[in-house]
Design a protein around this motif. Structure first.
Motif, short mmCIF file in Angstrom:
data_model
loop_
_atom_site.label_atom_id
_atom_site.label_comp_id
_atom_site.label_asym_id
_atom_site.label_seq_id
_atom_site.Cartn_x
_atom_site.Cartn_y
_atom_site.Cartn_z
N LYS A 1 -1.76 -1.17 -3.96
CA LYS A 1 -2.90 -0.30 -3.74
C LYS A 1 -2.39 1.08 -3.34
O LYS A 1 -1.25 1.24 -2.93
N ARG A 2 -3.27 2.09 -3.45
CA ARG A 2 -2.85 3.45 -3.13
C ARG A 2 -3.77 4.06 -2.07
O ARG A 2 -4.97 4.17 -2.26
N TRP A 3 -3.16 4.42 -0.93
CA TRP A 3 -3.86 5.21 0.10
C TRP A 3 -3.76 6.66 -0.34
O TRP A 3 -2.67 7.15 -0.64
N TRP A 4 -4.89 7.36 -0.38
CA TRP A 4 -4.88 8.71 -0.93
C TRP A 4 -5.72 9.61 -0.04
O TRP A 4 -6.95 9.54 -0.04
N CYS A 5 -5.07 10.45 0.74
CA CYS A 5 -5.79 11.32 1.67
C CYS A 5 -4.87 12.47 2.07
O CYS A 5 -3.70 12.25 2.39
N SER A 6 -5.40 13.69 2.06
CA SER A 6 -4.59 14.85 2.41
C SER A 6 -4.65 15.18 3.90
O SER A 6 -3.90 16.02 4.39
N SER A 7 -5.55 14.51 4.63
CA SER A 7 -5.68 14.75 6.06
C SER A 7 -5.03 13.61 6.84
O SER A 7 -5.06 12.45 6.42
N LEU A 8 -4.44 13.95 7.98
CA LEU A 8 -3.82 12.93 8.83
C LEU A 8 -4.52 12.83 10.18
O LEU A 8 -3.92 12.44 11.17
N THR A 9 -5.80 13.18 10.21
CA THR A 9 -6.58 12.91 11.42
C THR A 9 -6.87 11.41 11.46
O THR A 9 -6.91 10.74 10.42
N GLU A 10 -7.09 10.88 12.65
CA GLU A 10 -7.30 9.44 12.77
C GLU A 10 -8.51 8.97 11.96
O GLU A 10 -8.46 7.92 11.31
N GLN A 11 -9.57 9.74 12.00
CA GLN A 11 -10.77 9.35 11.27
C GLN A 11 -10.52 9.32 9.77
O GLN A 11 -10.91 8.38 9.07
N ALA A 12 -9.86 10.36 9.24
CA ALA A 12 -9.58 10.44 7.81
C ALA A 12 -8.64 9.32 7.37
O ALA A 12 -8.82 8.72 6.30
N ILE A 13 -7.65 9.03 8.20
CA ILE A 13 -6.69 7.96 7.88
C ILE A 13 -7.41 6.63 7.77
O ILE A 13 -7.24 5.87 6.80
N LYS A 14 -8.25 6.34 8.75
CA LYS A 14 -8.95 5.07 8.78
C LYS A 14 -9.92 4.95 7.61
O LYS A 14 -10.01 3.89 6.97
N GLU A 15 -10.63 6.02 7.31
CA GLU A 15 -11.56 6.00 6.18
C GLU A 15 -10.83 5.76 4.86
O GLU A 15 -11.30 5.03 3.99
N ALA A 16 -9.66 6.38 4.70
CA ALA A 16 -8.90 6.23 3.46
C ALA A 16 -8.38 4.81 3.30
O ALA A 16 -8.32 4.29 2.18
N PHE A 17 -8.01 4.17 4.40
CA PHE A 17 -7.58 2.77 4.32
C PHE A 17 -8.76 1.86 3.98
O PHE A 17 -8.57 0.76 3.46
N GLY A 18 -9.98 2.33 4.24
CA GLY A 18 -11.17 1.55 3.91
C GLY A 18 -11.60 1.70 2.47
O GLY A 18 -12.46 0.95 1.99
N ARG A 19 -11.00 2.65 1.76
CA ARG A 19 -11.35 2.88 0.34
C ARG A 19 -10.07 3.11 -0.47
O ARG A 19 -9.89 4.14 -1.13
N LEU A 20 -9.19 2.14 -0.44
CA LEU A 20 -7.93 2.24 -1.17
C LEU A 20 -8.17 2.32 -2.67
O LEU A 20 -9.08 1.69 -3.21
N ILE B 1 0.86 -1.19 0.00
CA ILE B 1 0.00 0.00 0.00
C ILE B 1 0.89 1.23 0.00
O ILE B 1 1.64 1.47 0.96
N ILE B 2 0.85 2.00 -1.08
CA ILE B 2 1.61 3.24 -1.14
C ILE B 2 0.87 4.28 -0.31
O ILE B 2 -0.30 4.58 -0.58
N ALA B 3 1.54 4.82 0.70
CA ALA B 3 0.91 5.81 1.58
C ALA B 3 1.80 7.03 1.75
O ALA B 3 1.78 7.68 2.79
N THR B 4 2.57 7.33 0.71
CA THR B 4 3.36 8.55 0.72
C THR B 4 2.43 9.73 0.47
O THR B 4 1.23 9.56 0.26
N ASP B 5 2.98 10.95 0.48
CA ASP B 5 2.15 12.14 0.26
C ASP B 5 1.34 12.00 -1.03
O ASP B 5 1.87 11.53 -2.05
N PRO B 6 0.07 12.41 -1.02
CA PRO B 6 -0.78 12.27 -2.21
C PRO B 6 -0.49 13.35 -3.24
O PRO B 6 -1.28 14.28 -3.44
N ALA B 7 0.65 13.23 -3.92
CA ALA B 7 1.07 14.19 -4.92
C ALA B 7 2.14 13.54 -5.79
O ALA B 7 2.56 12.41 -5.52
N CYS B 8 2.57 14.26 -6.82
CA CYS B 8 3.53 13.68 -7.77
C CYS B 8 4.81 13.20 -7.10
O CYS B 8 5.30 12.10 -7.37
N GLU B 9 5.37 14.02 -6.21
CA GLU B 9 6.64 13.67 -5.59
C GLU B 9 6.51 12.44 -4.70
O GLU B 9 7.37 11.56 -4.70
N GLY B 10 5.41 12.36 -3.94
CA GLY B 10 5.19 11.19 -3.11
C GLY B 10 5.04 9.93 -3.93
O GLY B 10 5.54 8.85 -3.56
#
Length: 205
Positions: free
Chosen positions: A131-150, A103-112
């Protein structure tokens, strides 16, 4: 087991925060949970772990700075592991190759995207399910939701291709501009090395 590739150590810690996990020096292990039924291991880059090879890696004749060898244009670009980061790269490579899914979880941008995919390529893990984790927020809720929709890795590959093309362009302009400026100025008696970062060409402004 899933391997999660983060861009930085602090990002890795935040990605693990919504889940039961164990921190170690070079990785974070996530316990089995609904998002990761077999558990997961988070590893991270330290910025770039790989870089484009130097000219002499393509052709020994390109090691010496000579006007006659310019412009330097490789038939095919090569990457190499940054020497000072080889130990950390080895640890990341080991985890990536043990994983069933990366699962790629680097910054959601070209460089990441570029950082992650070059590491995966250099680790020989490109054939793994990605798979690609894609989320600009690092709140716990946003992180968990993004892992649920890779996302599928195909969705974000164009970001990698854009960044890869830019890296090739930077390398070509940087190498050739530095050498031609330095060699021409040496003919004028100025014994300095001129880097692209310090030149006054419009490209560098």
């Amino acid at each position: 087991m899933d391997a999660i590739l983060a861009e930085k150590p602090d990002q890795a810690r935040k990605l693990a925060s919504p889940f039961a996990h164990k921190k170690e020096k070079t990785r974070i292990t996530i316990a089995p949970c609904p998002e990761f039924p077999r558990g997961a291991i988070i590893v991270w880059a330290i910025g770039h772990l790989c870089e484009l090879a130097e000219p002499e890696k393509y052709d020994p004749a390109w090691k010496k700075w000579r006007l006659e060898t310019l412009p330097i244009i490789p038939d095919r670009f090569k990457h190499q592991v940054i020497k000072q980061k080889a130990g950390h790269f080895k640890l990341v490579k080991e985890v990536l190759n043990q994983a069933d899914t990366i699962i790629i979880a680097t910054d959601p941008a070209c460089e990441g995207e570029y950082i992650a995919r070059i590491i995966i390529q250099m680790a020989g893990a490109s054939r793994k399910k990605i798979k690609r984790w894609w989320c600009s927020s690092l709140t716990e809720q946003a992180i968990k939701e993004a892992f649920g929709r890779l996302r599928s890795d195909r969705e974000t590959k164009p970001y990698f291709e854009e960044s890869l093309a830019r890296s090739y362009s930077d390398w070509l302009v940087g190498i050739n501009t530095s050498r031609v400026y330095t060699l021409l100025m040496q003919q004028k008696g100025i014994r300095e090395v001129f880097s692209r970062a310090g030149c006054k060409l419009p490209y560098c402004a």
